[in-house]
Design a protein around this motif. Structure first.
Motif, PDB file in Angstrom:
ATOM      1  N   ASP A  65      30.327  29.224  41.951  1.00  0.00           N
ATOM      2  CA  ASP A  65      29.749  28.158  42.000  1.00  0.00           C
ATOM      3  C   ASP A  65      28.449  28.594  42.614  1.00  0.00           C
ATOM      4  N   GLY A  66      28.258  29.362  43.646  1.00  0.00           N
ATOM      5  CA  GLY A  66      27.238  29.780  44.405  1.00  0.00           C
ATOM      6  C   GLY A  66      26.497  30.685  43.521  1.00  0.00           C
ATOM      7  N   LEU A  67      27.071  31.480  42.757  1.00  0.00           N
ATOM      8  CA  LEU A  67      26.222  32.558  41.823  1.00  0.00           C
ATOM      9  C   LEU A  67      25.583  31.708  40.859  1.00  0.00           C
ATOM     10  N   ARG A  68      26.356  30.750  40.441  1.00  0.00           N
ATOM     11  CA  ARG A  68      25.561  29.840  39.280  1.00  0.00           C
ATOM     12  C   ARG A  68      24.702  28.472  39.863  1.00  0.00           C
ATOM     13  N   GLY A  69      24.706  28.450  41.150  1.00  0.00           N
ATOM     14  CA  GLY A  69      23.821  27.442  41.864  1.00  0.00           C
ATOM     15  C   GLY A  69      24.449  26.220  41.634  1.00  0.00           C
ATOM     16  N   LEU A  70      25.787  26.003  41.372  1.00  0.00           N
ATOM     17  CA  LEU A  70      26.313  24.701  41.085  1.00  0.00           C
ATOM     18  C   LEU A  70      26.240  23.884  42.611  1.00  0.00           C
ATOM     19  N   THR A  71      26.150  22.502  42.167  1.00  0.00           N
ATOM     20  CA  THR A  71      26.100  21.693  43.775  1.00  0.00           C
ATOM     21  C   THR A  71      27.388  21.827  44.549  1.00  0.00           C
ATOM     22  N   PRO A  72      27.087  21.988  45.930  1.00  0.00           N
ATOM     23  CA  PRO A  72      28.086  21.942  46.752  1.00  0.00           C
ATOM     24  C   PRO A  72      28.856  20.725  46.734  1.00  0.00           C
ATOM     25  N   ALA A  73      28.171  19.478  46.214  1.00  0.00           N
ATOM     26  CA  ALA A  73      29.253  18.160  46.243  1.00  0.00           C
ATOM     27  C   ALA A  73      30.201  18.456  45.095  1.00  0.00           C
ATOM     28  N   GLN A  74      29.847  19.292  43.893  1.00  0.00           N
ATOM     29  CA  GLN A  74      30.668  19.253  42.814  1.00  0.00           C
ATOM     30  C   GLN A  74      31.809  20.350  43.450  1.00  0.00           C
ATOM     31  N   MET A  75      31.410  21.287  44.126  1.00  0.00           N
ATOM     32  CA  MET A  75      32.381  22.204  44.451  1.00  0.00           C
ATOM     33  C   MET A  75      33.444  21.638  45.447  1.00  0.00           C
ATOM     34  N   LYS A  76      32.820  20.690  46.322  1.00  0.00           N
ATOM     35  CA  LYS A  76      33.699  19.947  47.402  1.00  0.00           C
ATOM     36  C   LYS A  76      34.835  19.117  46.610  1.00  0.00           C
ATOM     37  N   ALA A  77      34.225  18.530  45.642  1.00  0.00           N
ATOM     38  CA  ALA A  77      35.195  17.516  44.866  1.00  0.00           C
ATOM     39  C   ALA A  77      36.331  18.027  43.915  1.00  0.00           C
ATOM     40  N   ASN A  78      35.953  19.478  43.559  1.00  0.00           N
ATOM     41  CA  ASN A  78      37.038  20.458  42.738  1.00  0.00           C
ATOM     42  C   ASN A  78      38.135  20.720  43.887  1.00  0.00           C
ATOM     43  N   LEU A  79      37.754  21.145  44.988  1.00  0.00           N
ATOM     44  CA  LEU A  79      38.438  21.787  46.031  1.00  0.00           C
ATOM     45  C   LEU A  79      39.383  20.539  46.496  1.00  0.00           C
ATOM     46  N   GLU A  80      38.714  19.391  46.744  1.00  0.00           N
ATOM     47  CA  GLU A  80      39.448  18.232  47.206  1.00  0.00           C
ATOM     48  C   GLU A  80      40.728  17.867  46.525  1.00  0.00           C
ATOM     49  N   ASP A  81      40.326  18.065  45.014  1.00  0.00           N
ATOM     50  CA  ASP A  81      41.279  17.529  44.000  1.00  0.00           C
ATOM     51  C   ASP A  81      42.321  18.652  44.099  1.00  0.00           C
TER      52      ASP A  81
END
Length: 207
Positions: A93-109
């Motif tokens: 996610d970091g290497l691709r510059g994806l938004t932390p908000a997206q990452m958080k939603a995925n990890l939360e799920d």
């Protein structure tokens, strides 16, 4: 049949059955560029067995996977019916510059679905590449810290690559993937946290 165990290590030492520990991750977990026996899952398993823990570590690492990928294949990964799970995602996610908000939603799920199954979890944190800027880096790191704070039952290991990242001697030529020595250090540094995780597992009956 599962036996309730308040002292996981003692139960395992007293003839408990095998514990299945799933490591859900990306190329770091998959041991990119390494022999299977040299990757973090294999090294974690070997170290635990040296300590008398009857644990099989299931390698669910997929190179290139983001948190979205891990979220999408969680049900498939759980087909092995693990007793505990290490979630080690976020680097891509970091290497691709994806938004932390997206990452958080995925990890939360992912964490919520594991929680619904009463599966003990260790969450391994990650840091963003420095070229993405300080603000992004702080927001990225805060995702893992926030998730751990909101879920006190989750064992939190702040940085998967602690002691390895940035050290040329412990990384392959791409400066991203650990060498065999680096993977071994990852396993050794995580071990105390993994032991805490395993102590929360109901020990399967032997046989």
């Amino acid at each position: 049949m599962l036996l309730a165990a308040s002292h996981g290590a003692a139960a395992q030492g007293a003839g408990g059955g095998e514990i299945r520990l799933l490591m859900l991750g990306d190329s770091i977990t998959a041991g990119f560029g390494l022999a299977r026996s040299e990757g973090p899952p294999a090294r974690i398993q070997a170290l635990l067995r040296e300590k008398g823990r009857n644990v099989r570590v299931i390698d669910a690492g997929v190179s290139g996977d983001t948190t979205a990928g891990g979220r999408a294949r969680l049900a498939w990964a759980l087909a092995d019916r693990p007793h505990a799970v290490i979630v080690a995602l976020g680097g891509n996610d970091g290497l691709r510059g994806l938004t932390p908000a997206q990452m958080k939603a995925n990890l939360e799920d992912i964490l919520d679905r594991l929680g619904q199954r009463n599966i003990p979890v260790l969450l391994a944190g990650m840091v963003a590449p420095p070229n993405l800027g300080r603000d992004y880096g702080e927001e990225f790191s805060a995702v893992f810290e926030t998730l751990a704070r909101e879920r006190p039952n989750v064992v939190f290991y702040p940085f998967l690559l602690d002691g390895v990242a940035g050290n040329p001697a412990l990384n392959q030529a791409d400066r991203i993937h650990p060498t065999a020595e680096g993977a071994d250090l990852i396993a050794r540094r995580m071990l105390p946290f993994i032991k805490t995780l395993l102590d929360r597992v109901a020990i399967p009956a032997a046989g």
